[in-house]
Design an enzyme around this catalytic site. Structure first.
Site, PDB file in Angstrom:
ATOM      1  N   ASP A 182     -25.836  -2.073  -2.070  1.00 24.81           N
ATOM      2  CA  ASP A 182     -27.233  -1.626  -2.114  1.00 24.81           C
ATOM      3  C   ASP A 182     -27.350  -0.142  -1.788  1.00 24.81           C
ATOM      4  OD1 ASP A 182     -28.016  -4.180  -2.823  1.00 24.81           O
ATOM      5  OD2 ASP A 182     -28.821  -4.693  -0.837  1.00 24.81           O
ATOM      6  N   HIS A 237      -8.855   1.721  -5.478  1.00 20.99           N
ATOM      7  CA  HIS A 237      -8.000   0.796  -4.719  1.00 20.99           C
ATOM      8  C   HIS A 237      -6.554   1.208  -4.925  1.00 20.99           C
ATOM      9  CE1 HIS A 237     -11.340  -1.890  -3.911  1.00 20.99           C
ATOM     10  NE2 HIS A 237     -11.710  -1.680  -5.163  1.00 20.99           N
ATOM     11  N   LEU A 238      -5.809   1.280  -3.845  1.00 27.99           N
ATOM     12  CA  LEU A 238      -4.398   1.643  -3.929  1.00 27.99           C
ATOM     13  C   LEU A 238      -3.598   0.586  -4.680  1.00 27.99           C
ATOM     14  CD1 LEU A 238      -4.092   2.869  -0.272  1.00 27.99           C
ATOM     15  CD2 LEU A 238      -3.934   4.312  -2.297  1.00 27.99           C
ATOM     16  N   SER A 239      -3.862  -0.674  -4.391  1.00 29.89           N
ATOM     17  CA  SER A 239      -3.143  -1.768  -5.047  1.00 29.89           C
ATOM     18  C   SER A 239      -3.969  -2.282  -6.220  1.00 29.89           C
ATOM     19  CB  SER A 239      -2.873  -2.907  -4.056  1.00 29.89           C
ATOM     20  OG  SER A 239      -4.084  -3.538  -3.679  1.00 29.89           O
ATOM     21  N   TYR A 265       0.793  -1.227   0.000  1.00 28.08           N
ATOM     22  CA  TYR A 265       0.000   0.000   0.000  1.00 28.08           C
ATOM     23  C   TYR A 265       0.827   1.279   0.000  1.00 28.08           C
ATOM     24  CZ  TYR A 265      -3.578  -3.384   1.166  1.00 28.08           C
ATOM     25  OH  TYR A 265      -4.417  -4.466   1.152  1.00 28.08           O
ATOM     26  N   ASN A 325     -12.977   3.934  -1.336  1.00 24.44           N
ATOM     27  CA  ASN A 325     -12.055   2.807  -1.241  1.00 24.44           C
ATOM     28  C   ASN A 325     -12.645   1.930  -0.145  1.00 24.44           C
ATOM     29  OD1 ASN A 325     -10.074   0.953  -0.701  1.00 24.44           O
ATOM     30  ND2 ASN A 325      -8.390   2.402  -0.943  1.00 24.44           N
ATOM     31  N   ARG A 384      -9.729 -11.342  -4.077  1.00 22.48           N
ATOM     32  CA  ARG A 384      -9.783  -9.894  -4.263  1.00 22.48           C
ATOM     33  C   ARG A 384     -10.216  -9.497  -5.681  1.00 22.48           C
ATOM     34  NH1 ARG A 384      -7.429  -7.576   0.270  1.00 22.48           N
ATOM     35  NH2 ARG A 384      -5.871  -8.893   1.292  1.00 22.48           N
ATOM     36  N   HIS A 397     -15.216  -6.957  -1.442  1.00 23.75           N
ATOM     37  CA  HIS A 397     -15.404  -8.352  -1.819  1.00 23.75           C
ATOM     38  C   HIS A 397     -16.477  -9.054  -0.998  1.00 23.75           C
ATOM     39  CE1 HIS A 397     -11.521  -7.101  -3.267  1.00 23.75           C
ATOM     40  NE2 HIS A 397     -11.101  -6.997  -2.030  1.00 23.75           N
TER      41      HIS A 397
END
EC number: 4.2.1.10
Length: 148
Positions: A86, A101-103, A22, A73, A112, A79
């Site tokens: 919703d 997402h950072l990665s 990260y 994020n 993931r 997941h």
């Protein structure tokens, strides 16, 4: 225009937790950079980080009621959380949201690779580190100005 920036579980640990994945940038660093971007773009910005799914959902509801766009994020909730999806569906029908997402979640563990949020997001930015948040803000601000 207001953009609400939401960060899910464990993102308060940025800079300390798994820096090899990260990076060393902290959440405070990301928020400071986004404040500068918001001033440049002329948008209001609001932040919430929570390790609690319900707090994030409550803030999404408020964003939907206020007509605010969202950058999220969701961390591990990406997941697992149908409930967060919703809630975000209501924002998706309005000003929209961008998932960040950072990665690169697609280059990591198989679990993931699936996101409950991506199918209803305006866009997904993954693997570009903290810069992904700025890219999401630029996109949402441009979308708003093209609608005006």
């Amino acid at each position: 225009m207001r953009i609400v920036v939401l960060n899910g579980p464990n993102l308060n640990r940025l800079g300390r937790r798994q820096p090899e994945i990260y990076g060393s940038t902290t959440l405070d660093d990301i928020e400071e950079d986004l404040r500068k971007d918001a001033r440049r773009l002329g948008v209001d910005i609001d932040f919430l980080q929570s390790n609690h799914e319900g707090a994030l959902i409550d803030r999404v509801h408020q964003a939907a009621d206020d007509g605010d766009a969202v950058i999220i994020n969701p961390g591990g909730l990406t997941h697992t959380s149908v409930a967060l999806r919703d809630a975000l569906a209501e924002v998706a029908d309005g000003p929209g949201f961008v998932e960040v997402h950072l990665s690169n979640i697609h280059a990591r563990e198989a679990f993931r690779h699936h996101s409950y949020l991506s199918p209803i997001a305006r866009g997904v930015i993954a693997g570009l580190g903290a810069q992904g948040y700025s890219m999401a803000m630029d996109y949402l601000a441009r979308q708003e100005s093209s609608r005006a």
